[in-house]
Write a protein that holds these residues in place. Sequence first.
Motif, PDB file in Angstrom:
ATOM      1  N   ALA A  85      27.652  56.793  33.026  1.00 26.22           N
ATOM      2  CA  ALA A  85      26.658  57.697  33.609  1.00 26.22           C
ATOM      3  C   ALA A  85      25.585  58.056  32.586  1.00 26.22           C
ATOM      4  O   ALA A  85      25.756  57.856  31.375  1.00 26.22           O
ATOM      5  N   PRO A  86      24.460  58.608  33.041  1.00 22.43           N
ATOM      6  CA  PRO A  86      23.433  59.084  32.106  1.00 22.43           C
ATOM      7  C   PRO A  86      24.032  59.979  31.028  1.00 22.43           C
ATOM      8  O   PRO A  86      24.913  60.800  31.296  1.00 22.43           O
ATOM      9  N   ASN A  87      23.544  59.816  29.824  1.00 20.65           N
ATOM     10  CA  ASN A  87      24.080  60.510  28.657  1.00 20.65           C
ATOM     11  C   ASN A  87      23.339  61.829  28.454  1.00 20.65           C
ATOM     12  O   ASN A  87      22.120  61.847  28.310  1.00 20.65           O
ATOM     13  N   TRP A  88      24.111  62.928  28.423  1.00 20.78           N
ATOM     14  CA  TRP A  88      23.459  64.234  28.230  1.00 20.78           C
ATOM     15  C   TRP A  88      23.767  64.854  26.868  1.00 20.78           C
ATOM     16  O   TRP A  88      23.250  65.918  26.547  1.00 20.78           O
ATOM     17  N   ILE A  89      24.607  64.233  26.038  1.00 22.45           N
ATOM     18  CA  ILE A  89      25.042  64.907  24.804  1.00 22.45           C
ATOM     19  C   ILE A  89      24.080  64.708  23.632  1.00 22.45           C
ATOM     20  O   ILE A  89      24.187  65.379  22.608  1.00 22.45           O
ATOM     21  N   GLY A  90      23.120  63.781  23.772  1.00 21.95           N
ATOM     22  CA  GLY A  90      22.313  63.384  22.620  1.00 21.95           C
ATOM     23  C   GLY A  90      21.461  64.488  22.013  1.00 21.95           C
ATOM     24  O   GLY A  90      20.800  65.241  22.723  1.00 21.95           O
ATOM     25  N   ILE A  91      21.477  64.568  20.670  1.00 21.01           N
ATOM     26  CA  ILE A  91      20.608  65.488  19.919  1.00 21.01           C
ATOM     27  C   ILE A  91      20.182  64.764  18.642  1.00 21.01           C
ATOM     28  O   ILE A  91      20.941  64.684  17.670  1.00 21.01           O
ATOM     29  N   PRO A 171      16.981  67.328  21.420  1.00 18.98           N
ATOM     30  CA  PRO A 171      18.001  67.095  22.451  1.00 18.98           C
ATOM     31  C   PRO A 171      17.389  66.282  23.596  1.00 18.98           C
ATOM     32  O   PRO A 171      16.208  66.451  23.920  1.00 18.98           O
ATOM     33  N   TYR A 172      18.193  65.411  24.203  1.00 19.46           N
ATOM     34  CA  TYR A 172      17.618  64.537  25.236  1.00 19.46           C
ATOM     35  C   TYR A 172      18.649  64.179  26.300  1.00 19.46           C
ATOM     36  O   TYR A 172      19.859  64.353  26.125  1.00 19.46           O
ATOM     37  N   LEU A 173      18.120  63.691  27.398  1.00 22.62           N
ATOM     38  CA  LEU A 173      18.900  63.059  28.462  1.00 22.62           C
ATOM     39  C   LEU A 173      18.466  61.606  28.525  1.00 22.62           C
ATOM     40  O   LEU A 173      17.273  61.313  28.506  1.00 22.62           O
ATOM     41  N   ASP A 174      19.433  60.697  28.631  1.00 23.56           N
ATOM     42  CA  ASP A 174      19.112  59.276  28.665  1.00 23.56           C
ATOM     43  C   ASP A 174      19.731  58.641  29.899  1.00 23.56           C
ATOM     44  O   ASP A 174      20.958  58.550  30.016  1.00 23.56           O
ATOM     45  N   PHE A 217      21.513  67.044  33.736  1.00 27.53           N
ATOM     46  CA  PHE A 217      20.682  68.186  33.328  1.00 27.53           C
ATOM     47  C   PHE A 217      21.043  68.670  31.930  1.00 27.53           C
ATOM     48  O   PHE A 217      22.118  68.375  31.406  1.00 27.53           O
ATOM     49  N   MET A 218      20.099  69.438  31.346  1.00 24.82           N
ATOM     50  CA  MET A 218      20.369  70.101  30.067  1.00 24.82           C
ATOM     51  C   MET A 218      19.563  71.390  29.973  1.00 24.82           C
ATOM     52  O   MET A 218      18.515  71.553  30.608  1.00 24.82           O
ATOM     53  N   HIS A 219      20.070  72.301  29.164  1.00 26.86           N
ATOM     54  CA  HIS A 219      19.405  73.564  28.823  1.00 26.86           C
ATOM     55  C   HIS A 219      19.646  73.776  27.340  1.00 26.86           C
ATOM     56  O   HIS A 219      20.786  73.676  26.872  1.00 26.86           O
ATOM     57  N   ASN A 220      18.586  74.073  26.573  1.00 26.20           N
ATOM     58  CA  ASN A 220      18.704  74.163  25.121  1.00 26.20           C
ATOM     59  C   ASN A 220      18.281  75.535  24.599  1.00 26.20           C
ATOM     60  O   ASN A 220      17.349  76.153  25.120  1.00 26.20           O
ATOM     61  N   HIS A 244      13.406  67.036  24.480  1.00 25.85           N
ATOM     62  CA  HIS A 244      12.707  68.236  24.036  1.00 25.85           C
ATOM     63  C   HIS A 244      12.711  68.240  22.513  1.00 25.85           C
ATOM     64  O   HIS A 244      13.772  68.182  21.899  1.00 25.85           O
ATOM     65  N   SER A 245      11.530  68.323  21.942  1.00 27.35           N
ATOM     66  CA  SER A 245      11.415  68.290  20.486  1.00 27.35           C
ATOM     67  C   SER A 245      11.101  69.702  19.966  1.00 27.35           C
ATOM     68  O   SER A 245      10.106  70.311  20.358  1.00 27.35           O
ATOM     69  N   TYR A 246      12.001  70.208  19.097  1.00 31.88           N
ATOM     70  CA  TYR A 246      11.831  71.533  18.492  1.00 31.88           C
ATOM     71  C   TYR A 246      11.633  71.344  16.989  1.00 31.88           C
ATOM     72  O   TYR A 246      12.505  70.801  16.313  1.00 31.88           O
ATOM     73  N   SER A 247      10.498  71.788  16.488  1.00 30.67           N
ATOM     74  CA  SER A 247      10.210  71.668  15.057  1.00 30.67           C
ATOM     75  C   SER A 247      10.449  73.019  14.387  1.00 30.67           C
ATOM     76  O   SER A 247       9.997  74.059  14.877  1.00 30.67           O
ATOM     77  N   GLN A 248      11.148  72.987  13.262  1.00 32.07           N
ATOM     78  CA  GLN A 248      11.515  74.246  12.613  1.00 32.07           C
ATOM     79  C   GLN A 248      11.514  74.070  11.094  1.00 32.07           C
ATOM     80  O   GLN A 248      12.092  73.128  10.565  1.00 32.07           O
ATOM     81  N   HIS A 249      10.845  74.973  10.408  1.00 30.90           N
ATOM     82  CA  HIS A 249      10.935  74.994   8.947  1.00 30.90           C
ATOM     83  C   HIS A 249      12.240  75.710   8.580  1.00 30.90           C
ATOM     84  O   HIS A 249      12.484  76.836   9.016  1.00 30.90           O
ATOM     85  N   VAL A 250      13.055  75.034   7.792  1.00 27.60           N
ATOM     86  CA  VAL A 250      14.386  75.572   7.469  1.00 27.60           C
ATOM     87  C   VAL A 250      14.496  75.744   5.959  1.00 27.60           C
ATOM     88  O   VAL A 250      14.294  74.792   5.188  1.00 27.60           O
ATOM     89  N   LYS A 251      14.805  76.957   5.536  1.00 30.16           N
ATOM     90  CA  LYS A 251      15.011  77.200   4.116  1.00 30.16           C
ATOM     91  C   LYS A 251      16.395  76.730   3.695  1.00 30.16           C
ATOM     92  O   LYS A 251      17.324  76.686   4.502  1.00 30.16           O
ATOM     93  N   LYS A 252      16.482  76.412   2.426  1.00 33.12           N
ATOM     94  CA  LYS A 252      17.749  75.970   1.856  1.00 33.12           C
ATOM     95  C   LYS A 252      18.877  76.948   2.222  1.00 33.12           C
ATOM     96  O   LYS A 252      18.707  78.169   2.123  1.00 33.12           O
ATOM     97  N   ASP A 253      20.007  76.394   2.664  1.00 36.12           N
ATOM     98  CA  ASP A 253      21.233  77.137   3.004  1.00 36.12           C
ATOM     99  C   ASP A 253      21.112  77.999   4.261  1.00 36.12           C
ATOM    100  O   ASP A 253      22.056  78.712   4.619  1.00 36.12           O
TER     101      ASP A 253
END
Length: 768
Positions: A85-91, A171-174, A217-220, A244-253
Amino acid sequence: MNQDYIIPDPWSIIEEGFDKERVKSSESLFSLGNGAMGQRANFEESYSGDTFQGSYIAGVYYPDKTRVGWWKNGYPEYFAKVLNAPNWIGIDLKIDGVFLDLNTCKKVANFKRQLNMKEGWYRRSFVATMPNDLEVAFEVTRFLSLDLDETGAIQLNLQVLNSDTEVILTPYLDGGIKNMDSNWDDKFWEITEVESEGNRAFIQSNTNKTNFAVCTFMHNEVYLDGSPTEASPIAIKNETSVAHSYSQHVKKDTTLTIIKYGGYTVDRNHPKNQLQHAANSVLDQASQLGFEELLRKQKEAWAQIWEMSDITIEGDVKAQQGIRFNIFQLNQTYLGKDSRLNIGPKGFTGEKYGGSTYWDTEAYCLPFYMATKNQEVGWNLLKYRYNHLQKAIENAEKLGFSDGAALYPMVTMNGEECHNEWEITFEEIHRNGAIAYAIYNYTRYTGDYSYIPQMGLEVLVGIARFWRQRVNFSQEKQQYVMLGVTGPNEYENNVNNNWYTNYLAKWCIDYTLEQLKKVEEEYPKDYARIVDKTKISPTETKDWVRVSGNLYFPYSEKYEVFLQQDGFLDKEMIKVEDLDKSERPINQKWSWDRILRSPYIKQADVLQGFYFFEDHFSQEELKRHFDFYEPFTVHESSLSPCVHSVQAAKLGRMEQAYTFYLRTSRLDLDDYNKEVEEGLHITSMAGTWMSIVEGFGGMRMMDGQLSFTPRIPTGWDSYSFKINFRNQIITANVTRDITSFQISGDADLYIMVHGKRLKLIPGETVMA
């Protein structure tokens, strides 16, 4: 050499250390399911190494056109495929412009997988050094909800340990998924709509030919150190996927978290035009509850399952892990809520075998579900076969049978035969008898006779008619014979007078005659309805009596055993122990021609009959047949060790019984058959339960009463199990010195233990 990387643990399946060579095996072993859907333990993030992607929806299938060398009359038109079936787990995770991919990382440390069977969740963690030298700590937890069985939940935590950096979570649906086992590379799915709405996305698709409608379906939700971020997704769509592409600046740790809810709504449960609405509804429920609350409910739901179905073993952690793994996977595959569903040999863990139902359900799985669930679950399994009776009659008609004769399929999704190996499709007809035996088994265990007048008698009549037409009268023998069959031992094809098949046919006819008489006397209205519907007549039943009373059974006076088939003693009778180990397993080392001419037995055949009908034979007869046939048995079927374990225990051969038990309980964990990467052996897992409860515990039904003959393997300190018997819960605890029983319910119950009558009283512990 069997695999041995799974760490022994009483409640979890644990793998430590990353090895690319065992990724596909672990994808099977760590699979998840909730009865409505399931998935292999594929990585959420990108993985460019060797992998077997698999997500499956209960009851959704595709009729892949049969692929054979040449066509034979009566062949099924299609082979039903459990649909990937279509894959919903991908990130996908891109860190400083580079994808996180364990196949390309410079180093993977502290890699660990855990499948927590007690609570029903799966977790994976590691610390990886990426090609751009960023060091990341990763942990992901995933489960498929038992409460909201259309959805699952993922919580992925990421830390960059040595730098501040940009992380893009995608995260995506394929929907562009194909089955690995497609016969013709057909396109199984047609995608009708791809949509994105805020943090949610949907793919609507239909299966070709069968036209099942599915909304994936997915909800993020994205968090930094536990606080929601304001990040809005960029939607990326094409014809087969949405991300859905989420861009985030992440500090160390700093901990970056994404929580993803996903799953399927299906037109089996909702109107076709309401699937996206239903998806939004289940996502509303999941997101409002939140990951932690949904997980808490998951733990509660599994606690209830284990309360009834757990088997405890003290003194042998590998045996304990094995039985719980089997019980866990059986419950992930089938919970008995929906009589339209059944138990596939691979469950939700792979595509091999196709179809959702084999005779395994009736022969092996029904006892487990009757004893560990409420009565309705066994009823639903039998109702499934009644609902397919007309298809079974049509299957028989395609092979030339008539007048309501019914041949149940070897493999099916909707009652129609869809198995296409001629020596099994046409000749492994003993599966018909397993259906009748299950009806008998259900009524004697539950004490509920109502299924037979309501549904079961029609099934029995169809099966008895098939057996009558399948035999022919031999002038030479002056008896009825059954030619050209394949018994449970599939290492003999197209043989004459397989003893097990002949014996089962006689029993089916006799049992049907008994039930006709009982229903006529006690349920006259049902009897009149059934006679009117089936046109059964005294002339026909007299004919059945003549056939049953004069059926031929091959027998060796020399060995004083029933012969597996007419020509069995014409073989070169070299025992398995005298085979060179380099020749094993023979199904991988020998030509099929050589196997068919050999005396080697894939699984219990004559001994399957002795398992079903042990009260028809003496202990001495069982011993003689076991000692004759087991030395020729290679146990290259997953269904083989459990039957032999039960019988070895009955013969008091506990060391041998334990060896067989360990093989059946750890068949997949230790990969005895070198094929676990293709998926788990779900239906044989019920045989592990049988090995303990019927084998070591010696549980039997005798004259409407439960009987036990408890024994204990040498290395065990104790074991215990529970039985739901006619809505009363019996707990048996067996130690080296004593066996005790408890009962919950309102009434006393008499049981037999080692041949002595024992009275169980609610609230009291009774020593045997």
